[in-house]
Design a protein around this motif. Structure first.
Motif, mmCIF file in Angstrom:
data_model
loop_
_atom_site.group_PDB
_atom_site.id
_atom_site.type_symbol
_atom_site.label_atom_id
_atom_site.label_comp_id
_atom_site.label_asym_id
_atom_site.label_seq_id
_atom_site.Cartn_x
_atom_site.Cartn_y
_atom_site.Cartn_z
ATOM 1 N N UNK A 163 0.768 -1.763 -0.037
ATOM 2 C CA UNK A 163 -0.731 -0.267 -0.304
ATOM 3 C C UNK A 163 1.231 1.132 -0.689
ATOM 4 N N UNK A 164 2.182 1.190 0.314
ATOM 5 C CA UNK A 164 2.724 2.053 1.071
ATOM 6 C C UNK A 164 4.097 1.550 0.544
ATOM 7 N N UNK A 165 4.718 1.921 -0.644
ATOM 8 C CA UNK A 165 6.234 1.109 -1.278
ATOM 9 C C UNK A 165 7.091 2.017 -1.168
ATOM 10 N N UNK A 166 6.300 3.263 -1.503
ATOM 11 C CA UNK A 166 7.737 4.828 -0.317
ATOM 12 C C UNK A 166 7.598 4.796 0.643
ATOM 13 N N UNK A 167 6.880 4.153 1.853
ATOM 14 C CA UNK A 167 6.651 4.923 2.900
ATOM 15 C C UNK A 167 5.984 5.220 3.741
#
Lengths: 963, 76
Positions: A783-787
């Protein structure tokens, strides 16, 4: 001197989304609106000569070297102070500009020593570079005129303009003869650090840089952050390590091992030797800033006190026997197996470290759960931020701070409670001060007048000087005002929070007993102040709460954390930049060690051991069956040791004999155990009670990751080989193998890969991705691949936010005739926690003993004057410190730091603890203070025991020497 | 372990939950907290102490300990 690898663009980056097109030296350039001409040129690869400009600082326009010509404009504007405009046509190199620049440099050089070959800045001196760039070939004025360079005039008299070197600071030297008065140091102190310790004194040719009122640096207000040294374009301000060693040849980017800010640094290296540490401009937590600890206090890592060989002994009254690693591992395995066979599987446990990496912490808890076969694993967060984990999980659904540090740039009202950022989290403290100077409002809730309350160009709008132990009363009272004056963000609460819990809470805090007037006597805070502060927080725009151990280390620590979350929910301060609830973590990897499953009841990712699905996933991965019941917490381990059921403890990088409360209780428990294994850099206080010493590795000696207070995972990179041969994770792995539990990681990255596989909030984390992005804030997954910089954006992690009832329960630790004062504890900037690291650096020049701060009134009543020895007695024990009379204190409250073991601060603290997590009540101890003439009985015993242990240690080293 | 310490800790938990207006929820709160955070050895010892009269335990703590589940010795 700036970093040897970073490119300096001359002025700060502009953030506008509007892009401007212009032409520089015939090249078309596109930059954001607000960018300086200098920076626009630099981004296009065109270097405009400069001296007073650096990207660290706002443009100043004083050196007149960066002049350019702009088509259609008169004169020669300074490119650093001239913003770009659409359609500009700029020439950076013309015959006229060359003439002007050469003239400028000629003047500089006429008053500068010509010792370039032997100068520490040689190779990276900006003045030298500029002289080269402008083609200076002669100085027509000669060198004999008025100058700052030579002690004597040509006639042999004293040169009134000359100022000798100031070597008072242990880490850098100040050589005014090399100063070009560019003001970069002064501006760095003002703009980056925010201390305003430096100034330009005098005017014209007589102007010079001075620290405070012409003091030596060490005696001035300078906090030795080093920003001025970094900003200096010449060798005027130089690190002494650079002067000693010469220029570095490579750099390695790594993460500081001190506080929870987690600053990124470039270690400038010569082979395996560090020349200097330079904060990383691209560091997401620190943006190129540092404090005295991170930049300078790294000498502990190579200190001769380091122990680099494993040692064992049967009894703590025996000398140590230096052994091979294999023998040490075999010995620990055989002892732990013996203890488990004799006393049961639960007779042993482990403590993970917030100073070690995530990977190392993960392995220790894995060793305990899978190798020892129990859940007796805990971490030092037990004694600091365990209430944060409990309180935020209960109310919001995630045991972590909600924002990134940069979020404060959007904050309108800063509320600081039980935290002292300028001392304990200095780099974020500087960022906070910048925001406050730019206009944000400030509420401080603290028994002491911390620096933030009144510091240059910052003045707290409200300082609620509460009595220690009344946090929950104050938080409930603030909530009372918000609820009864109709300041609740009803829309937010209706949309985002559980309605029943909120309705119950609203009635609860609205009770008359929590009105500011009713609570005045209990909290010591005037009702009008309380009302004003509540109104400001609720209505002043984006409100952000920053808190620390002054909230958690109380009998009601968890209640306090929930009270904070309640306040932020009630005012709608969640889910966007500028708001939130932000625990300032003490140590570099407190967040990480908690994330990694260090608690006896939780697997990595804060999942209860009783959750069958979670447990099965670990059982499958680890190939063993695991227990679904919680194990012992640290204080429980002590109790179990004293009743004879807990016998062996593997301690990685913790010093419980110094750090944990009620020292005599702790040492009694340690003395009751049969095999204590200490893995550390130094022979610390706990090691004096140990049977096995395993030499650990510093953060410079291994690869891994730390997670800071923002949930930011950053890389720790090895810059030198481990002194004792192994990184800490390798030691744990070898120990597991010796115990018969297989672990076969070839690199720390493989451990992170396993963590990522097994932990939903870490699914997307890998060393490769951290290397690529610089750092990652978890959750990082599909859901939050970049953090995730900001948590709880559209909904809370638990779904709906849950208001919790937070009844104020006065602590049982009350003042009485015998113990009429309250002792509270904290840190100072130059020292760090138990002091194991900073005591072994020149930081002791700022602070070499713990002092007892006492209000003049309390001092006078006791006939105590500044510097007197005073005995401090609680119901747990007594110790002796020197008094420091201080108006910061309120009458009835005394304060000390805990950086020196001989001070015995924890001899006084009690066994009282937070109801939910057993976090100790360090911040409230009833004491009496009296003038004394000699150390306490405990201190005498401590001294004798320490001497004896040192002698046993020395004997062991001798044995090795003879062998 | 020192039973007085366990009693104090259990009472501290009960004191927190005492504010809950729904009594059953308060009892559940204390019990659930003990179950989720306390090692079974400690729970068992507290329960044994309760069985012997539980002197010093607050009423709410008493009620919570009454229904406290403790795994059998062999499985832990």
């Amino acid at each position: 001197m700036l970093s040897i690898v970073e490119i300096d663009y001359g002025t700060p980056k502009a953030t506008s989304e509007t892009i401007v097109e212009l032409e520089i030296d015939g090249r078309t350039v596109h930059v954001p609106e607000g960018t300086s001409v200098m920076r626009a040129a630099a981004q296009a690869g065109i270097s405009i000569p400069k001296l007073c400009a650096t990207e660290m600082l706002e443009a100043f326009g004083s050196c007149r070297l960066c002049l350019v010509e702009i088509e259609g404009r008169k004169g020669y504007p300074a490119s650093c102070t001239t913003p770009v405009a659409a359609g500009m046509k700029i020439s950076t190199q013309t015959p006229k500009l060359a003439e002007i620049r050469r003239g400028v440099i000629e003047l500089y050089i006429s008053d500068h020593p010509l010792d370039c070959l032997t100068c520490p800045a040689n190779g990276h001196c900006e003045l030298q570079d500029m002289a080269g760039v402008v083609g200076l070939r002669e100085v027509r004025y000669g060198y004999d005129g008025a100058n700052h360079v030579y002690p004597k005039t040509k006639g042999g008299g004293e040169n009134p303009l000359f100022v000798a070197k100031d070597e008072s600071n242990p880490y850098f030297s100040f050589d005014p003869s090399k100063c070009i008065v560019c003001s970069r140091c002064v501006r760095a102190c003002d703009e980056v650090q925010g201390t305003f310790a430096l100034t330009i004194q005098g005017s014209g040719f007589e102007s010079k840089v001075a620290a405070s009122q012409n003091n030596a640096f060490l005696d001035s207000e300078c906090v030795s952050c080093g920003a001025c040294v970094q900003a200096c374009p010449t060798a005027t301000l130089s690190e002494k390590s650079l002067i000693d060693k010469g220029q570095a040849e490579h750099t390695v980017t790594t993460t500081c091992a001190y506080c929870g800010v987690g600053c990124s640094f470039r270690a400038e290296m010569k082979g395996e030797e560090i020349v200097r540490m330079v904060p990383n401009k691209d560091g997401h937590a620190n943006h190129g800033h540092s404090c005295v600890k991170g930049r300078f206090a790294i000498g502990y890592a190579t200190h001769p006190d380091r122990i680099n060989t494993p040692m064992i002994r049967a009894k703590i009254s025996d000398p140590w026997r230096v052994v091979s690693w294999d023998e040490a591992f075999a010995h620990v395995a055989s002892e732990f197996k013996r203890l488990q066979a004799t006393y049961g599987k639960h007779a042993v446990g482990g403590i993970t470290s917030s100073r070690c990496t995530n990977e190392e912490t993960y392995l220790v808890q894995k060793l305990v759960r899978a190798g020892f076969g129990n859940n007796n694993v805990d971490t030092c967060a037990r004694v600091c931020h365990s209430p944060t984990g409990y309180g935020l999980k209960t109310t919001l659904g995630e045991s972590a701070g909600t924002q990134d540090f940069d979020s404060i740039e959007q904050t309108d009202v800063v509320l600081v409670i039980g935290a002292n950022p300028t001392d304990a989290h200095p780099v974020f403290g500087s960022q906070m001060k910048q925001r406050l100077r730019a206009g944000a409002k400030l509420i401080v809730i603290d028994p002491r007048r911390i620096d933030l309350v009144r510091t240059p160009h910052v003045h707290a709008d409200y300082h609620l000087k509460l009595k220690p132990g009344t946090n929950v009363a104050v938080l409930n009272t603030l909530a009372h005002v918000i609820v009864t004056e109709g300041l609740v963000d009803e829309a937010f609460v209706a949309l985002r929070c559980e309605p029943e819990a909120f309705a119950k809470w609203r009635v609860f805090v609205a009770q008359d007993k929590y009105s500011p007037e009713a609570m005045e006597a209990e909290t010591g805070v005037a009702a009008a102040l309380m009302r004003g502060a509540a109104r400001l927080y609720a209505t002043g725009g984006n409100g952000a709460i920053y808190y620390g151990l002054g909230v958690t280390e109380h009998a009601q620590g968890s209640t306090g954390v929930m009270g904070i979350a309640n306040l932020a929910m009630a005012t709608g301060n969640f889910g966007r930049e500028g708001v939130g609830v932000n625990p300032l973590r003490g140590q570099n990897n407190v967040q990480g060690s908690c994330d990694m499953g260090s608690f006896p009841n939780e697997f990595p990712g804060y999942r209860h051991v009783g959750d069958d699905a979670v447990r099965h996933s670990f059982e499958q991965a680890w190939g063993v069956s695991l227990l679904g019941e919680p194990g012992l917490r640290i204080p429980n381990m002590f109790e179990a040791a004293l009743d004879g059921s807990f016998k062996g403890l593997y301690i990685e990088g913790e010093d419980i004999a110094q750090s944990d409360p009620d020292t005599q209780h702790v040492t009694a428990a340690l003395s009751a155990m049969e095999c204590i294994v200490v893995q550390d850099l130094f022979f610390n206080e706990t090691a004096k009670y140990a049977h096995v010493f395993l030499p650990g590795s510093s953060f410079l000696e291994k690869d891994g990751t730390f997670t800071n207070a923002e949930r930011r995972i950053s890389r720790v990179r090895k810059v030198m080989a481990p002194k004792a041969g192994y990184a800490d994770w390798e030691i744990t792995q070898k120990l597991a193998q010796a115990m018969g539990y297989p672990m076969n990681y070839g690199h720390a990255s493989q451990i992170m890969d396993e963590i990522a596989r097994l932990t939903p909030t870490f699914h997307g984390v890998s060393f490769e991705k951290i290397d690529r992005l610089g750092s990652i804030q978890w959750p990082c997954n599909e859901e939050h691949p970049q953090g995730t910089p900001v948590l709880h954006v559209d909904e809370f992690v638990r779904g709906k936010g849950r208001f919790m009832l937070t009844e104020y329960v006065p602590t049982s630790e009350k003042v009485n005739a015998e113990h009429p004062l309250i002792l509270t504890t904290g840190r100072i900037l130059s020292q760090y926690n138990g002091g194991t690291q900073t005591r072994r650096t020149a930081n002791v020049m700022w602070y070499d003993e713990d002092r007892l701060e006492i209000h003049p009134h309390d001092a006078e009543e006791r006939g105590v004057t500044d510097g007197d020895w005073v005995g401090i007695r609680s119901r747990s024990g007594d110790t002796v410190l020197r008094a420091m009379i201080s108006e910061r204190m309120q009458p009835g409250v005394v304060y000390t730091t805990f950086h020196f073991p001989g001070s015995g601060a924890n001899v006084i603290t009690t066994e009282n603890s937070d109801w939910a997590t057993n976090c100790p009540e360090y911040k409230v101890t009833a004491v009496q203070v009296t003038r004394v003439t000699q150390p306490s009985e405990w201190q005498k015993r401590y001294r004798a025991f320490s001497d004896e242990q040192q002698a046993l240690l020395d004997q062991s080293v001798d044995t090795l020497g003879q062998a | 372990m020192n039973i007085e310490r366990l009693v104090t800790m259990a009472n501290d938990i009960a004191t927190y939950f005492a504010v809950e207006p729904n009594h059953a929820a308060a009892v559940d709160g204390v019990r659930d907290h003990l179950t989720r955070f306390w090692d079974p050895v400690m729970r068992r010892q507290l329960k044994d102490y309760f069985a012997q009269g539980g002197e010093g335990l607050l009423p709410l703590a008493n009620e919570a300990v009454d229904g406290l589940s403790v795994p059998p010795v062999a499985t832990v």
